[in-house]
Motif scaffolding. Sequence first.
Motif, PDB file in Angstrom:
ATOM      1  N   LEU A  89      59.027   4.939 -36.619  1.00 43.62           N
ATOM      2  CA  LEU A  89      58.933   4.567 -35.117  1.00 43.62           C
ATOM      3  C   LEU A  89      57.363   4.929 -34.334  1.00 43.62           C
ATOM      4  CD1 LEU A  89      62.387   5.259 -33.688  1.00 43.62           C
ATOM      5  CD2 LEU A  89      61.280   3.132 -34.144  1.00 43.62           C
ATOM      6  N   LEU A  90      56.967   6.194 -34.801  1.00 43.45           N
ATOM      7  CA  LEU A  90      56.142   6.745 -34.067  1.00 43.45           C
ATOM      8  C   LEU A  90      54.805   6.504 -34.770  1.00 43.45           C
ATOM      9  CD1 LEU A  90      57.629   9.804 -32.589  1.00 43.45           C
ATOM     10  CD2 LEU A  90      56.350   7.836 -31.290  1.00 43.45           C
ATOM     11  N   ARG A  91      54.777   5.766 -35.831  1.00 43.84           N
ATOM     12  CA  ARG A  91      53.643   5.384 -36.465  1.00 43.84           C
ATOM     13  C   ARG A  91      53.430   3.907 -36.459  1.00 43.84           C
ATOM     14  NH1 ARG A  91      54.230   5.894 -42.937  1.00 43.84           N
ATOM     15  NH2 ARG A  91      52.364   6.979 -42.651  1.00 43.84           N
ATOM     16  N   ASP A  92      54.046   3.277 -35.799  1.00 40.01           N
ATOM     17  CA  ASP A  92      53.917   1.947 -35.765  1.00 40.01           C
ATOM     18  C   ASP A  92      52.861   1.569 -34.765  1.00 40.01           C
ATOM     19  OD1 ASP A  92      54.374  -1.084 -35.083  1.00 40.01           O
ATOM     20  OD2 ASP A  92      55.895  -0.722 -33.854  1.00 40.01           O
ATOM     21  N   ASP A  93      51.783   0.737 -35.314  1.00 37.98           N
ATOM     22  CA  ASP A  93      50.613   0.410 -34.638  1.00 37.98           C
ATOM     23  C   ASP A  93      50.692  -0.829 -33.695  1.00 37.98           C
ATOM     24  OD1 ASP A  93      50.815  -1.805 -36.301  1.00 37.98           O
ATOM     25  OD2 ASP A  93      48.801  -1.380 -37.460  1.00 37.98           O
ATOM     26  N   LYS A  94      52.001  -1.169 -33.219  1.00 39.38           N
ATOM     27  CA  LYS A  94      52.201  -2.115 -32.439  1.00 39.38           C
ATOM     28  C   LYS A  94      51.671  -1.647 -31.039  1.00 39.38           C
ATOM     29  CE  LYS A  94      56.176  -3.494 -31.544  1.00 39.38           C
ATOM     30  NZ  LYS A  94      57.505  -4.013 -31.605  1.00 39.38           N
ATOM     31  N   SER A  95      50.860  -2.597 -30.373  1.00 38.31           N
ATOM     32  CA  SER A  95      50.317  -2.239 -29.061  1.00 38.31           C
ATOM     33  C   SER A  95      50.582  -3.581 -28.106  1.00 38.31           C
ATOM     34  CB  SER A  95      48.763  -1.649 -28.807  1.00 38.31           C
ATOM     35  OG  SER A  95      47.976  -2.834 -29.612  1.00 38.31           O
ATOM     36  N   TYR A  96      50.672  -3.060 -26.853  1.00 39.25           N
ATOM     37  CA  TYR A  96      50.993  -4.377 -25.768  1.00 39.25           C
ATOM     38  C   TYR A  96      49.644  -4.410 -25.066  1.00 39.25           C
ATOM     39  CZ  TYR A  96      56.011  -3.613 -26.766  1.00 39.25           C
ATOM     40  OH  TYR A  96      57.298  -3.571 -27.397  1.00 39.25           O
ATOM     41  N   PRO A  97      49.338  -5.709 -24.773  1.00 37.65           N
ATOM     42  CA  PRO A  97      48.250  -6.045 -23.997  1.00 37.65           C
ATOM     43  C   PRO A  97      48.491  -5.742 -22.276  1.00 37.65           C
ATOM     44  CG  PRO A  97      49.406  -8.169 -24.563  1.00 37.65           C
ATOM     45  CD  PRO A  97      50.283  -6.817 -25.141  1.00 37.65           C
ATOM     46  N   TYR A  98      47.298  -5.731 -21.836  1.00 43.23           N
ATOM     47  CA  TYR A  98      47.427  -5.481 -20.313  1.00 43.23           C
ATOM     48  C   TYR A  98      46.323  -6.272 -19.645  1.00 43.23           C
ATOM     49  CZ  TYR A  98      50.036  -1.289 -20.746  1.00 43.23           C
ATOM     50  OH  TYR A  98      50.813  -0.491 -20.888  1.00 43.23           O
ATOM     51  N   ILE A  99      46.370  -6.950 -18.388  1.00 41.12           N
ATOM     52  CA  ILE A  99      45.487  -7.492 -17.809  1.00 41.12           C
ATOM     53  C   ILE A  99      44.670  -6.682 -16.915  1.00 41.12           C
ATOM     54  CG2 ILE A  99      44.786  -9.299 -15.992  1.00 41.12           C
ATOM     55  CD1 ILE A  99      47.210 -11.138 -17.171  1.00 41.12           C
ATOM     56  N   GLU A 100      43.314  -6.766 -17.209  1.00 42.82           N
ATOM     57  CA  GLU A 100      42.610  -5.665 -16.384  1.00 42.82           C
ATOM     58  C   GLU A 100      41.678  -6.317 -15.151  1.00 42.82           C
ATOM     59  OE1 GLU A 100      38.696  -2.568 -16.928  1.00 42.82           O
ATOM     60  OE2 GLU A 100      39.639  -3.375 -18.691  1.00 42.82           O
ATOM     61  N   VAL A 101      41.616  -6.102 -13.923  1.00 38.57           N
ATOM     62  CA  VAL A 101      40.712  -6.286 -12.979  1.00 38.57           C
ATOM     63  C   VAL A 101      39.496  -5.274 -13.049  1.00 38.57           C
ATOM     64  CG1 VAL A 101      40.261  -7.216 -10.683  1.00 38.57           C
ATOM     65  CG2 VAL A 101      42.503  -7.502 -11.711  1.00 38.57           C
ATOM     66  N   THR A 102      38.441  -5.829 -13.588  1.00 34.92           N
ATOM     67  CA  THR A 102      37.354  -4.807 -13.814  1.00 34.92           C
ATOM     68  C   THR A 102      36.752  -4.354 -12.250  1.00 34.92           C
ATOM     69  OG1 THR A 102      35.379  -6.112 -13.682  1.00 34.92           O
ATOM     70  CG2 THR A 102      36.756  -5.888 -15.785  1.00 34.92           C
ATOM     71  N   ASN A 103      36.007  -3.359 -12.082  1.00 36.64           N
ATOM     72  CA  ASN A 103      35.637  -2.679 -11.065  1.00 36.64           C
ATOM     73  C   ASN A 103      34.021  -2.672 -11.069  1.00 36.64           C
ATOM     74  OD1 ASN A 103      36.040  -1.138  -8.549  1.00 36.64           O
ATOM     75  ND2 ASN A 103      35.214   0.830  -9.584  1.00 36.64           N
ATOM     76  N   GLU A 104      33.590  -3.836 -11.423  1.00 33.31           N
ATOM     77  CA  GLU A 104      32.161  -4.417 -11.201  1.00 33.31           C
ATOM     78  C   GLU A 104      31.912  -4.850  -9.969  1.00 33.31           C
ATOM     79  OE1 GLU A 104      31.141  -6.120 -15.413  1.00 33.31           O
ATOM     80  OE2 GLU A 104      33.032  -6.728 -15.012  1.00 33.31           O
ATOM     81  N   LYS A 105      30.596  -4.978  -9.619  1.00 35.04           N
ATOM     82  CA  LYS A 105      30.177  -5.343  -8.385  1.00 35.04           C
ATOM     83  C   LYS A 105      30.845  -6.861  -8.223  1.00 35.04           C
ATOM     84  CE  LYS A 105      26.400  -6.620  -5.734  1.00 35.04           C
ATOM     85  NZ  LYS A 105      24.730  -6.498  -5.733  1.00 35.04           N
ATOM     86  N   VAL A 106      30.556  -7.584  -9.345  1.00 34.64           N
ATOM     87  CA  VAL A 106      31.481  -8.974  -9.691  1.00 34.64           C
ATOM     88  C   VAL A 106      32.390  -8.757 -10.612  1.00 34.64           C
ATOM     89  CG1 VAL A 106      31.125 -11.482 -10.060  1.00 34.64           C
ATOM     90  CG2 VAL A 106      29.328 -10.107  -8.880  1.00 34.64           C
ATOM     91  N   PHE A 107      33.648  -8.641 -10.372  1.00 34.48           N
ATOM     92  CA  PHE A 107      34.896  -8.384 -11.028  1.00 34.48           C
ATOM     93  C   PHE A 107      34.931  -9.382 -12.068  1.00 34.48           C
ATOM     94  CE2 PHE A 107      36.740 -10.789  -7.770  1.00 34.48           C
ATOM     95  CZ  PHE A 107      37.919 -11.355  -8.509  1.00 34.48           C
ATOM     96  N   ARG A 108      35.587  -9.157 -13.324  1.00 36.18           N
ATOM     97  CA  ARG A 108      36.050 -10.173 -14.098  1.00 36.18           C
ATOM     98  C   ARG A 108      37.388  -9.735 -14.553  1.00 36.18           C
ATOM     99  NH1 ARG A 108      33.045  -8.884 -19.135  1.00 36.18           N
ATOM    100  NH2 ARG A 108      32.991  -6.713 -18.377  1.00 36.18           N
TER     101      ARG A 108
END
Length: 588
Positions: A89-108
Amino acid sequence: MIDKKLALVPHKPGCYLMKDKKGIIIYVGKSKNLKNRLTSYFKSSHTGKTAMLVRDIYDFEYIITSSELESLLLEINLIKKYDPKYNILLRDDKSYPYIEVTNEKVFRLLVVRNPNIKKRRDTKLFGPYPNVTAARNVVDMINRIYPLKKCKHYEKKECLYYHIGQCLGYCTKNIDKEVIDNMKHEIISFLNGNHSIITDKLKSLMEMYSNKLEFEKALEYKKMLDYINVTLEKQKVELDDNLNRDIIAYYTENNYLSMQMLFIRGGKLLDHNSDIFPMIDNLEEEIMTYISKFYDKHKIKPHEVIVPDIVDKEVLKQAFGINFITPIKGKKKKMLDLALENAKNYFNEQMTLVSRDEERTYEALVELENALGIDKIRRIELFDNSNLFGSFNVSGMVVFINGKPYKNDYRKFKITNDVNDDYGTMREVIYRRYFRVLKDNLERPDLIIVDGGIGQLNVAREVLRELDMDIPTAGLKKNDKHSTNELVGLDPIQVIEVDKKSNLFLLLTKMQDEVHNYTISYHRQIRSKGSLSSILDNIEGIGEVRKNKLLKKYHTISRMKDASIEELCEILPKDIAIKFKDFLLEFD
């Protein structure tokens, strides 16, 4: 020895570490009562995975803790440190994605996995999403509705996105900050669950293009609107407070555990995650470990988590700072019941396949042990070589633990001697691998399998003798039809016919296919880069600097073929780019 140590174990909470005969930690667990839990391993009968674990245990250690919370956190850290092979269970390498709103002057907008909260403390993260496709669909849709920045770095001139209206040309235009902030506010509101912002905008765009008689464009926005409406209909739940929640339920039968997680974001049922696995620990500890694994790995926490009553909610709350609750009636109880129904359905769908696969794998390992006369075989390392066309020699190693591939330990080897010499390649790769095992004190396999006959096997054994390492080594031979036919056994060398109807044949074929495909994939990667580099060396006007820029940007011949003259001109003068393009089109 174990009986004497058991007599000294106290009735206190803590963690325990199981070791095999080589002193390697193979399992880490925790318990409210160490004495009772450890005694149950050695004084009770077991089946399945637990029986396999107990069979491998030679010794154990334990660490007393002052509380259940402390033992939970210690277990997580010990598993990270030792990576025991039975802690699936704890060595499973499955990861879940997130959506990031970047903190740049013009965000992406970015899709990220396992976000580092400290590095992204000024950004906005939304998720987790059940899979990367779901996250990318949302990002793609928002990027088509809003003219956001798409490039990581600013270019010297406007790109294609600007010319098709999907970017405001931030690289060359001075865009008002208020315009950028308004888009950011609307997008964050949408990702928080306020879908009316996007649906109203889509309706407006659809009507605008329809009035301008641009029906294809209007239809495009209508399809996006329909997609959102259908998605929202599927996501309807009775909870209407717009809070982020996870709902966790389980179903167990025949020592297997089916876990179900429902992700509710902004009051909408986003998706779910299902897992099924054989239990090693008792039911409560397995569920606690499952939940701990998830929230230790995913730092973006929901407002609350709805869980069954078997869970120690107070310990989890202290560990992860989330409110864990068990409702007994009302809408939340209905959602918990829904998760339980999903867990049971998933169990019924998967159990026949899972149990049959576990049984066959176990029987195959027993057959292999009997055929080779080895007491216990758990970790197997397999090697294959590839030297197509007599160049770019490589070798690959795959690892199977308890009959299942463990990809974290796969290794690639680029052979230094670029000559078609199977024996020389085998000698080099076996030496490099097991000299490293000796040097870094890595875990040794119970069995080494080389893809080849007696010749390759003798070379591998000779290298191991030179390293003074006593590791059983066998070979796999294929017949004229490239099907696994014979297992070349241990000293004295014996050739063992493998019954094609046996579980052992299926397992060996699976292993052989895995190592072959892994090695061939690496060979193609190396050969592609090598061939491309050689081609560039023969093109007039392309020197070392331009060659490296082309390799860095395109990587493969096919990508260079697809590039336009204008794109190639970013690196090459136009006359050389034209000649190079003509050459590539003729190159097969």
